[in-house]
Design a protein around this motif. Structure first.
Motif, mmCIF file in Angstrom:
data_model
loop_
_atom_site.group_PDB
_atom_site.id
_atom_site.type_symbol
_atom_site.label_atom_id
_atom_site.label_comp_id
_atom_site.label_asym_id
_atom_site.label_seq_id
_atom_site.Cartn_x
_atom_site.Cartn_y
_atom_site.Cartn_z
ATOM 1 N N LEU A 1 10.841 -11.705 81.263
ATOM 2 C CA LEU A 1 9.792 -12.403 82.010
ATOM 3 C C LEU A 1 9.367 -11.575 83.222
ATOM 4 N N GLY A 2 10.326 -10.947 83.891
ATOM 5 C CA GLY A 2 10.010 -10.061 85.018
ATOM 6 C C GLY A 2 9.123 -8.905 84.592
ATOM 7 N N PHE A 3 9.417 -8.326 83.428
ATOM 8 C CA PHE A 3 8.585 -7.244 82.892
ATOM 9 C C PHE A 3 7.157 -7.735 82.681
ATOM 10 N N LEU A 4 7.030 -8.878 82.034
ATOM 11 C CA LEU A 4 5.710 -9.436 81.731
ATOM 12 C C LEU A 4 4.947 -9.793 83.007
ATOM 13 N N VAL A 5 5.622 -10.435 83.942
ATOM 14 C CA VAL A 5 4.980 -10.805 85.216
ATOM 15 C C VAL A 5 4.555 -9.543 85.967
ATOM 16 N N GLY A 6 5.446 -8.552 86.040
ATOM 17 C CA GLY A 6 5.118 -7.301 86.722
ATOM 18 C C GLY A 6 3.889 -6.636 86.133
ATOM 19 N N LEU A 7 3.772 -6.685 84.827
ATOM 20 C CA LEU A 7 2.625 -6.088 84.155
ATOM 21 C C LEU A 7 1.350 -6.893 84.408
#
Length: 170
Positions: free
Chosen positions: A56-62
């Motif tokens: 989720l952090g990866f997706l939010v960061g992107l």
């Protein structure tokens, strides 16, 4: 193990972004692979945050940074770096990384603007004159707005933010 991976990741990005204003895809890919291996084969005590939170952090960061890229105000490497950072921090840790990185980038931008301004140019010319008189040294003036055209090493400042997040104990 993840702390070591993060520290090496940050060191590589700080170096390449300050020196070349580049965030190498090879470093990003190697980091993703290293995180995956560390989570799969590392000690069971390390997966905090959990895998779902990391993804989720990866997706939010992107997704948070994509609109800024679409407006032409940020490079693709900065966005990819922030997304990979989400794999270390999860979505909540991205806030600390973003705040620290953005404050450092703001300070950088203000210093570049000040350097390009008339006050800085007057002091630079004054000190160049003193150096020429003292030792016959010729000090050429900087090309105007060169630093502004080069851009801000935002990923490097975000990397410092990630290091701060790690030091603060997550």
């Amino acid at each position: 193990m993840l702390a070591l991976i993060a520290a090496l990741f940050c060191a590589a990005i700080i170096w390449t972004d300050f020196a070349y204003r580049k965030v190498p895809n090879a470093v990003l890919a190697a980091t993703i692979v290293a995180i995956g291996l560390a989570l799969a084969f590392g000690p069971a005590s390390e997966p905090v945050p959990g895998l779902g939170s990391r993804l989720l952090g990866f997706l939010v960061g992107l997704l948070v940074m994509l609109p800024v890229y679409a407006l032409g105000r940020m490079g693709a490497g900065d966005i990819k770096f922030f997304a990979v950072t989400g794999l270390f921090t999860g979505p909540m840790g991205l806030v600390t990384v973003w705040v620290v990185g953005s404050l450092l980038a703001l300070a950088h931008a203000l210093l570049v603007r000040m350097q390009a301004g008339a006050v800085w140019a007057a002091w630079r010319d004054h000190f160049a004159s003193l150096q020429r008189r003292a030792g016959g040294i010729s000090v050429p003036g900087a090309a105007p707005h060169t630093a502004e055209r080069r851009g801000i090493p935002y990923a490097a400042y975000l990397a410092i933010g990630l290091l701060v997040w790690m030091i603060l104990g997550r």
